[in-house]
Design an enzyme around this catalytic site. Structure first.
Site, mmCIF file in Angstrom:
data_model
loop_
_atom_site.group_PDB
_atom_site.id
_atom_site.type_symbol
_atom_site.label_atom_id
_atom_site.label_comp_id
_atom_site.label_asym_id
_atom_site.label_seq_id
_atom_site.Cartn_x
_atom_site.Cartn_y
_atom_site.Cartn_z
ATOM 1 N N CYS A 149 -2.886 4.635 6.569
ATOM 2 C CA CYS A 149 -4.350 4.602 6.612
ATOM 3 C C CYS A 149 -4.847 4.759 8.048
ATOM 4 C CB CYS A 149 -4.841 3.291 6.028
ATOM 5 S SG CYS A 149 -4.429 1.871 7.061
ATOM 6 N N CYS A 171 -2.323 -4.087 8.274
ATOM 7 C CA CYS A 171 -1.921 -2.771 8.776
ATOM 8 C C CYS A 171 -1.390 -2.878 10.204
ATOM 9 C CB CYS A 171 -3.094 -1.792 8.763
ATOM 10 S SG CYS A 171 -3.999 -1.774 7.218
ATOM 11 N N ASP A 180 2.351 2.564 2.585
ATOM 12 C CA ASP A 180 2.330 3.261 3.871
ATOM 13 C C ASP A 180 3.651 3.054 4.616
ATOM 14 O OD1 ASP A 180 -0.159 4.063 3.275
ATOM 15 O OD2 ASP A 180 -1.207 2.706 4.610
ATOM 16 N N CYS A 208 0.810 -1.223 0.000
ATOM 17 C CA CYS A 208 0.000 0.000 0.000
ATOM 18 C C CYS A 208 0.842 1.270 0.000
ATOM 19 C CB CYS A 208 -0.928 0.015 1.216
ATOM 20 S SG CYS A 208 -0.023 0.020 2.773
HETATM 21 FE FE1 FES Z 1 -1.402 0.484 4.289
HETATM 22 FE FE2 FES Z 1 -3.183 0.130 6.120
HETATM 23 S S1 FES Z 1 -3.555 0.233 3.997
HETATM 24 S S2 FES Z 1 -1.072 0.157 6.368
#
Ligand code: FES
Length: 130
Positions: free
Chosen positions: A67, A111, A35, A33
């Site tokens: 997120c 996550c 992140d 993602c």
């Molecule tokens: Fe990337 Fe939650 S969608 S850590």
């Protein structure tokens, strides 16, 4: 949907922001993602079992580009880790954090690993720097 614990920690994250004079930093990204999570540690020393001193997490803060679930579980993780010995903090599991969150939607389970991985890396970095 998110539980009230997740919403609370997303809206009012505990231990958010950089920690000045930290003893160690750990950073992890999730390639799926994009992140990124950064954990800052301040390590203290206290009396342990017998005469041995025990190192513990005196202070912990986090920064997240992520997120809502990543922010909430990171906040929960910092609460779970504060005051713990380094060994105890390293043993905090994904299940423990998901339990503290009151559950996570299946698509958001991954996550919860971001903060745990960053915390373990920060502890490793601290131990290797000694
Ligand atoms: Fe990337 Fe939650 S969608 S850590």
């Amino acid at each position: 949907m998110y539980t009230k614990q997740v919403l609370d920690h997303f809206r009012n994250p505990r231990n958010l922001g950089a920690l000045k004079n930290s003893d160690a930093i750990g950073q992890k990204g999730n390639p799926a993602c994009g992140d990124v999570m950064k954990i800052y540690l301040k390590v203290g020393s206290r009396d342990g079992d017998g005469t041995a001193k025990q190192e513990y997490i005196q202070d912990i803060r986090f920064e997240t580009l992520g997120c809502a679930a990543a922010i909430a579980v990171s906040s929960l993780l910092t609460e779970a880790a504060k005051g713990k010995s380094l060994k105890e903090a390293k043993a905090i599991t994904k299940n423990r954090i998901i339990e503290d969150a009151g559950g996570l939607p299946p698509a958001k389970i991954h996550c919860s690993m971001l903060g745990i991985d960053a915390l373990r890396e920060a502890i490793d970095n601290y131990q290797q720097s000694k």
